[in-house]
Design a protein around this motif. Structure first.
Motif, PDB file in Angstrom:
ATOM      1  N   LEU A 304     119.867  -0.893 143.442  1.00 54.99           N
ATOM      2  CA  LEU A 304     120.702  -1.092 144.633  1.00 54.99           C
ATOM      3  C   LEU A 304     121.258  -2.507 144.676  1.00 54.99           C
ATOM      4  CD1 LEU A 304     118.665   0.728 147.440  1.00 54.99           C
ATOM      5  CD2 LEU A 304     120.832   1.463 146.420  1.00 54.99           C
ATOM      6  N   LEU A 305     120.421  -3.466 144.322  1.00 55.96           N
ATOM      7  CA  LEU A 305     120.821  -4.873 144.371  1.00 55.96           C
ATOM      8  C   LEU A 305     121.981  -5.162 143.425  1.00 55.96           C
ATOM      9  CD1 LEU A 305     119.843  -7.705 145.550  1.00 55.96           C
ATOM     10  CD2 LEU A 305     118.712  -7.983 143.332  1.00 55.96           C
ATOM     11  N   LEU A 306     121.919  -4.591 142.216  1.00 64.03           N
ATOM     12  CA  LEU A 306     122.905  -4.910 141.188  1.00 64.03           C
ATOM     13  C   LEU A 306     124.083  -3.942 141.138  1.00 64.03           C
ATOM     14  CD1 LEU A 306     120.528  -5.958 138.253  1.00 64.03           C
ATOM     15  CD2 LEU A 306     121.505  -7.367 140.075  1.00 64.03           C
ATOM     16  N   GLN A 307     123.963  -2.817 141.839  1.00 61.35           N
ATOM     17  CA  GLN A 307     125.030  -1.820 141.775  1.00 61.35           C
ATOM     18  C   GLN A 307     125.734  -1.617 143.113  1.00 61.35           C
ATOM     19  OE1 GLN A 307     123.326   1.760 140.070  1.00 61.35           O
ATOM     20  NE2 GLN A 307     122.313   0.605 138.444  1.00 61.35           N
ATOM     21  N   SER A 311     123.181  -5.578 151.810  1.00 66.10           N
ATOM     22  CA  SER A 311     122.456  -6.826 152.043  1.00 66.10           C
ATOM     23  C   SER A 311     121.025  -6.704 151.536  1.00 66.10           C
ATOM     24  CB  SER A 311     122.441  -7.155 153.533  1.00 66.10           C
ATOM     25  OG  SER A 311     121.625  -6.236 154.239  1.00 66.10           O
ATOM     26  N   ILE A 312     120.435  -7.844 151.227  1.00 68.69           N
ATOM     27  CA  ILE A 312     119.062  -7.854 150.735  1.00 68.69           C
ATOM     28  C   ILE A 312     118.116  -7.285 151.790  1.00 68.69           C
ATOM     29  CG2 ILE A 312     117.156  -9.384 150.062  1.00 68.69           C
ATOM     30  CD1 ILE A 312     119.284 -11.122 148.642  1.00 68.69           C
ATOM     31  N   ALA A 313     118.393  -7.584 153.046  1.00 68.44           N
ATOM     32  CA  ALA A 313     117.555  -7.058 154.134  1.00 68.44           C
ATOM     33  C   ALA A 313     117.595  -5.538 154.175  1.00 68.44           C
ATOM     34  CB  ALA A 313     118.013  -7.641 155.466  1.00 68.44           C
ATOM     35  N   ASN A 314     118.811  -4.965 154.031  1.00 64.82           N
ATOM     36  CA  ASN A 314     118.934  -3.504 154.049  1.00 64.82           C
ATOM     37  C   ASN A 314     118.283  -2.860 152.829  1.00 64.82           C
ATOM     38  OD1 ASN A 314     120.272  -3.500 156.479  1.00 64.82           O
ATOM     39  ND2 ASN A 314     122.323  -3.385 155.593  1.00 64.82           N
ATOM     40  N   ILE A 315     118.387  -3.529 151.690  1.00 72.30           N
ATOM     41  CA  ILE A 315     117.756  -3.008 150.478  1.00 72.30           C
ATOM     42  C   ILE A 315     116.239  -3.013 150.635  1.00 72.30           C
ATOM     43  CG2 ILE A 315     117.323  -3.506 148.034  1.00 72.30           C
ATOM     44  CD1 ILE A 315     120.236  -4.476 147.860  1.00 72.30           C
ATOM     45  N   ALA A 342     119.281 -12.919 141.132  1.00 71.03           N
ATOM     46  CA  ALA A 342     119.574 -11.793 140.232  1.00 71.03           C
ATOM     47  C   ALA A 342     120.990 -11.290 140.448  1.00 71.03           C
ATOM     48  CB  ALA A 342     118.569 -10.666 140.470  1.00 71.03           C
ATOM     49  N   ARG A 343     121.399 -11.195 141.679  1.00 76.39           N
ATOM     50  CA  ARG A 343     122.753 -10.726 141.988  1.00 76.39           C
ATOM     51  C   ARG A 343     123.793 -11.708 141.465  1.00 76.39           C
ATOM     52  NH1 ARG A 343     123.714  -8.171 147.817  1.00 76.39           N
ATOM     53  NH2 ARG A 343     123.255  -6.224 146.725  1.00 76.39           N
ATOM     54  N   GLN A 344     123.541 -12.999 141.610  1.00 74.28           N
ATOM     55  CA  GLN A 344     124.473 -14.005 141.118  1.00 74.28           C
ATOM     56  C   GLN A 344     124.563 -13.970 139.597  1.00 74.28           C
ATOM     57  OE1 GLN A 344     126.399 -14.868 144.025  1.00 74.28           O
ATOM     58  NE2 GLN A 344     126.657 -16.512 142.524  1.00 74.28           N
TER      59      GLN A 344
END
Length: 348
Positions: A304-307, A311-315, A342-344
């Motif tokens: 979810l984070l990379l695709q 938001s990180i909170a929602n993930i 990781a996202r950056q």
């Protein structure tokens, strides 16, 4: 709380899935260099199957394992069996067998309409490659070129069935196999697209082990058709080698990511004791139920984070973590970087 070094180790099933996102090892060898010689009218499907294995191998590791290049016989433009012209990287004359850029593997790509007559420059180059202990390969009827160079005498090889009669008549000292793939220490041959992929996976396993190949299969075989013609995604819960009670537990875990079930709830659903469940996980997945469940949720969060742009909170909420802080700590324990880092890195 276990030490960080322990927490960062995925169990073997989910380690393969996440391997490309784990911290790179310090000791890295140069990528294995593979050269594909494209004969006119080569099989595009066999060629792309072989290349796909190499490209996917690079995707499932943090650092590239393979580099590949293509070579035409006399021109850098080669027509495939689909009448599509392919731009090769160089010509056969430029195929490197010495120096820093030297190839480690040379594979001849044939096809249904390829001319099976000997090409002296190709035979010469293949003999030089064999003399320098390179691994040689043939796709479809690419083995015919190896046979012309005298490199298959007293060896078995795989060739497309349409060429069996020719090969047996022309090369009496070569054993034409009924197998779709034949792999020896220095020669790899396959008869078509599916076996081309399998042939390359054998090579990859030799060099980088079963875990890497398992991760490649997870990506490339995700929609494999079973014998019943029913399409089954290659999730662990669909693995027929696992006991049905364990597959039921994995299905429950996969279906309850946002609100994880406790071990007692899992036990009640499948009608097994807690001890029996722990033995199933330890015996077949080499981990505990709670540990596997955490790894499953972290893996889901990483995707979810990379695709997505969620938001990180929602993930964190979607993956069953009590807070963003707890999620960030867990993520960093496994992947060595925070979710935002990781996202950056992915965007970069």
């Amino acid at each position: 709380m276990p030490p960080v070094s322990e927490k960062r180790l995925f169990s073997h099933r989910l380690r393969d899935t996440n391997s490309a996102f784990l911290p790179a090892r310090q000791q890295e060898e140069r990528p294995t260099r593979v050269g594909f010689v494209l004969l006119p009218h080569f099989s595009m499907m066999a060629f792309t199957a072989a290349v796909d294995a190499l490209v996917t191998a690079n995707l499932v590791q943090a650092t590239p394992l393979f580099a590949f290049a293509t070579y035409g016989l006399e021109s850098t433009t080669v027509r495939s069996d689909l009448a599509i012209d392919i731009s090769a990287n160089a010509t056969l004359e430029q195929l490197p067998l010495e120096g820093e850029a030297a190839l480690d593997v040379v594979i001849v790509c044939g096809g249904f309409r390829c001319d099976l007559n000997e090409r002296a420059p190709l035979s010469h180059k293949l003999k030089l490659a064999a003399k320098r202990q390179k691994v040689l390969g043939g796709l479809w009827n690419g083995a015919v070129a190896l046979a012309h160079a005298g490199l298959l005498d007293r060896l078995a090889c795989a060739i497309h069935p349409d060429n069996h009669t020719f090969a047996r008549e022309r090369f009496p000292h070569v054993q034409v196999s009924h197998q779709v793939m034949v792999v020896t220490e220095r020669v790899l041959t396959s008869a078509g697209p599916s076996s081309a992929l399998e042939m390359m996976l054998v090579l990859i396993e030799r060099l980088h082990g079963k875990d890497t190949v398992r991760a490649i299969r997870e990506i490339l075989s995700s929609d494999r058709i079973a014998d019943s013609n029913e399409t089954r995604l290659t999730l662990a819960e669909n693995d027929p080698s696992l006991p049905e009670p364990l597959r039921n537990l994995l299905h429950l875990m996969n279906s309850n990511i946002e609100e994880p079930l406790g071990i007692e709830e899992l036990a009640a659903y499948v009608g097994l004791s807690r001890r029996r469940i722990e033995r199933l996980f330890q015996g077949h997945l080499e981990t505990t139920p709670s540990r596997y469940y955490l790894e499953l949720r972290i893996t889901h969060a990483r995707r979810l984070l990379l695709q997505s742009d969620a938001s990180i909170a929602n993930i964190a909420v979607a993956c069953g973590f009590v807070s963003s802080t707890h999620f960030s700590h867990c993520f960093k324990d496994f992947f060595g970087v925070s979710p935002s880092q990781a996202r950056q890195l992915r965007k970069g």
